[in-house]
Design an enzyme around this catalytic site. Structure first.
Site, PDB file in Angstrom:
ATOM      1  N   LYS A  36      -8.651   0.496   5.415  1.00 62.96           N
ATOM      2  CA  LYS A  36      -8.146  -0.840   5.772  1.00 62.96           C
ATOM      3  C   LYS A  36      -7.632  -0.895   7.201  1.00 62.96           C
ATOM      4  O   LYS A  36      -7.700  -1.946   7.849  1.00 62.96           O
ATOM      5  CB  LYS A  36      -7.037  -1.265   4.802  1.00 62.96           C
ATOM      6  CG  LYS A  36      -5.787  -0.385   4.842  1.00 62.96           C
ATOM      7  CD  LYS A  36      -4.755  -0.870   3.839  1.00 62.96           C
ATOM      8  CE  LYS A  36      -3.498  -0.007   3.895  1.00 62.96           C
ATOM      9  NZ  LYS A  36      -2.473  -0.484   2.952  1.00 62.96           N
ATOM     10  N   ARG A 129       7.335  -2.149  -4.485  1.00 63.80           N
ATOM     11  CA  ARG A 129       6.164  -2.953  -4.180  1.00 63.80           C
ATOM     12  C   ARG A 129       5.423  -3.106  -5.513  1.00 63.80           C
ATOM     13  O   ARG A 129       5.996  -3.581  -6.473  1.00 63.80           O
ATOM     14  CB  ARG A 129       5.319  -2.328  -3.065  1.00 63.80           C
ATOM     15  CG  ARG A 129       4.433  -3.375  -2.338  1.00 63.80           C
ATOM     16  CD  ARG A 129       3.623  -2.779  -1.214  1.00 63.80           C
ATOM     17  NE  ARG A 129       2.545  -1.926  -1.702  1.00 63.80           N
ATOM     18  CZ  ARG A 129       1.628  -1.363  -0.914  1.00 63.80           C
ATOM     19  NH1 ARG A 129       1.671  -1.566   0.404  1.00 63.80           N
ATOM     20  NH2 ARG A 129       0.683  -0.609  -1.424  1.00 63.80           N
TER      21      ARG A 129
END
Length: 353
Positions: A36, A129
């Site tokens: 990414k 998260r």
């Protein structure tokens, strides 16, 4: 040469990949290469592929689409959105999950496409998260196992990313214990226990990683040669694979203090200045739209970034030993965050050496 340019040293990247490959093999671990940060750029993915990597991970479907080798596994790192479920099943083999509703949708899409989609159940042990809380993991796994179109392929955990929580033996062991409980209660095999990302590398280097962990998701450590919990350089790793080069478009002696009544700058910020007298100021063609100045460092240690607007960066070159001229390039080392933004910007040329 075209500017501004993000330049990748493919030879050094190849050496880093080989080092990580050997390190993981020596510790009986596997990893998926996180793409990414460079938007799964085919030039860079190909370097990984030629170095023997066959598992790739990204947070975005458009990036996974670029990874189209027939013999690789593709992981979706960000939890799937309901609005992209069919594409998740089409373009990823494995996805990270924490919501039963999403898994139900993945199962439906997989059955429609005649596939079995593998999922990693994420457990949150403190970084806050993604992931179910540890006390809910066994029950959630049972709910997910009801869906025919999915395979509970593994258990995973994330660290360092939101809360900055560092992995250690205790919090990683919570995950391995939950994996054992799930396997025993439901009579299944769990092939993958993913113990985190580049921040978990220190557990390998000091040989304290729980033995049940067999997978990591690695990006930053490969690019910059450092584990990310304590920023320790891994032996035989390069930390200068990437650099940014920008072109000087103006070079003039000007005051260090703006003249006139000061308000907000173009980005809505109130900026303060220190009077350093006149200085030789270079303007380069790279602005906040491309990269934040606090995420890059001039390789010329005697120059200083003064500020940015959306399209320009202003640099004090007064004390440099180099006599800069209009048209010259200034080079910067970059960080993970700046690699992310520079790779994403279509205005940055991507060059390789």
């Amino acid at each position: 040469m075209k500017y501004p340019a993000l330049i990748t040293n493919k030879a050094k990247l190849t050496e880093n990949i080989h080092t990580i490959n050997k390190f993981c093999n020596d510790h009986l671990k596997k990893y998926c290469a996180v793409t990414k940060c460079f938007c799964a750029n085919p030039e860079i993915v190909d370097v990984y592929y030629k170095a023997g990597v066959r598992e790739f991970a990204d947070a975005r479907i458009p990036n996974l689409k670029r990874i189209n080798y027939p013999d690789v596994a593709r992981w979706l790192l960000r939890l799937p959105m309901l609005s992209e479920i069919e594409d998740v099943v089409k373009y990823s083999d494995i996805s990270l999950n924490s919501e039963v509703k999403i898994v139900a949708a993945l199962s439906e899409a997989a059955l429609k496409l005649g596939k079995k989609h593998k999922i990693i159940l994420m457990i949150d042990v403190g970084d806050l998260r993604e992931g179910v809380l540890a006390e809910n993991a066994v029950e959630t796994a049972g709910e997910m196992l009801k869906y025919e179109g999915i395979e509970l392929y593994g258990i995973g955990v994330n660290f360092n990313c939101f809360g900055g929580i560092i992995p250690n033996v205790e919090n990683v062991s919570i995950v391995t214990e939950k994996a054992r409980e799930i396997a025993e209660k439901y009579g299944i095999d769990i092939p993958v226990i993913s113990g985190g990302n580049s921040g978990s590398m220190h557990l390998l280097t000091d040989q304290t990683m729980p033995s049940e962990v067999n997978y990591l998701r690695l990006g930053e450590v490969v690019f910059f040669g450092r584990e990310t919990s304590y920023q320790q350089l891994i032996e035989n790793m390069h930390e200068d694979i990437f650099r940014l080069e920008v072109e000087i478009i103006e070079l003039q002696k000007k005051p260090s203090m703006p003249i006139g009544e000061a308000g907000l700058n173009a980005l809505g910020e109130k900026v303060t200045f220190i009077d350093k007298g006149d200085m030789l100021r270079a303007i380069v063609a790279c602005g906040r739209q491309d990269v934040y100045m606090d995420k890059i460092t001039p390789l010329d240690e005697k120059i200083e970034i003064l500020g940015q607007s959306s399209d320009h960066m202003i640099i004090d070159v007064t004390h440099s030993d180099k006599k800069y001229e209009v048209g010259d390039a200034i080079s910067f080392s970059i960080s993970y965050a700046s690699l992310l933004s520079l790779s994403t910007s279509e205005y940055i040329y991507k060059l390789y050496e």
